[in-house]
Design a protein around this motif. Structure first.
Motif, PDB file in Angstrom:
ATOM      1  N   LEU A  93      -5.899  -6.941   1.778  1.00  0.00           N
ATOM      2  CA  LEU A  93      -6.781  -5.872   1.301  1.00  0.00           C
ATOM      3  C   LEU A  93      -6.823  -4.702   2.271  1.00  0.00           C
ATOM      4  N   GLY A  94      -6.833  -4.989   3.548  1.00  0.00           N
ATOM      5  CA  GLY A  94      -6.818  -3.913   4.549  1.00  0.00           C
ATOM      6  C   GLY A  94      -5.546  -3.089   4.444  1.00  0.00           C
ATOM      7  N   PHE A  95      -4.413  -3.720   4.199  1.00  0.00           N
ATOM      8  CA  PHE A  95      -3.154  -2.985   4.051  1.00  0.00           C
ATOM      9  C   PHE A  95      -3.230  -2.041   2.850  1.00  0.00           C
ATOM     10  N   PHE A  96      -3.758  -2.552   1.718  1.00  0.00           N
ATOM     11  CA  PHE A  96      -3.867  -1.705   0.532  1.00  0.00           C
ATOM     12  C   PHE A  96      -4.821  -0.526   0.762  1.00  0.00           C
ATOM     13  N   VAL A  97      -5.914  -0.734   1.488  1.00  0.00           N
ATOM     14  CA  VAL A  97      -6.855   0.349   1.795  1.00  0.00           C
ATOM     15  C   VAL A  97      -6.164   1.403   2.655  1.00  0.00           C
ATOM     16  N   LEU A  98      -5.379   0.995   3.652  1.00  0.00           N
ATOM     17  CA  LEU A  98      -4.651   1.951   4.498  1.00  0.00           C
ATOM     18  C   LEU A  98      -3.672   2.787   3.682  1.00  0.00           C
TER      19      LEU A  98
END
Length: 110
Positions: A93-98
């Motif tokens: 999820l953090g990768f997608f937010v970035l």
């Protein structure tokens, strides 16, 4: 449709003054003779006897089939597995937010 009712079409040219075309003319199925019937029955009986002999030989020489492996019972999920699952989901999820933030930044910066 069975073999007894099937009619093989025969193409015959139909010539008229302006063009020629092909017309299907139905032909009656051939009538089998008694000799042909006896020959067919004899062949069928021979093949049936041959098949029975093969089945008997296969049954005599057949080896027993291997047994399927017994499935192992599932292990209950431990706390360590649960924690690892949560951490993996947070990283994805953090990768997608970035990626989303960088795309939006590129759109609105210029």
């Amino acid at each position: 449709m069975t073999a007894g009712t099937w009619v093989a079409p025969q193409w015959t040219p139909l010539r008229t003054a302006s063009f020629s075309s092909r017309v299907a003319v139905p032909t009656p199925p051939p009538v089998p003779t008694d000799e042909l019937r006896q020959a067919i029955w004899a062949q069928m009986e021979q093949e049936e006897r041959r098949g029975q002999g093969r089945r008997q030989r296969l049954q005599q020489h057949a080896a027993p089939l291997p047994q399927a492996p017994v499935a192992q019972p599932q292990q209950p999920q431990t706390a360590a597995n649960s924690a690892a699952t949560v951490v993996g989901c947070v990283i994805v999820l953090g990768f997608f937010v970035l990626v989303l933030v960088s795309i939006l930044g590129a759109i609105f910066s210029g």
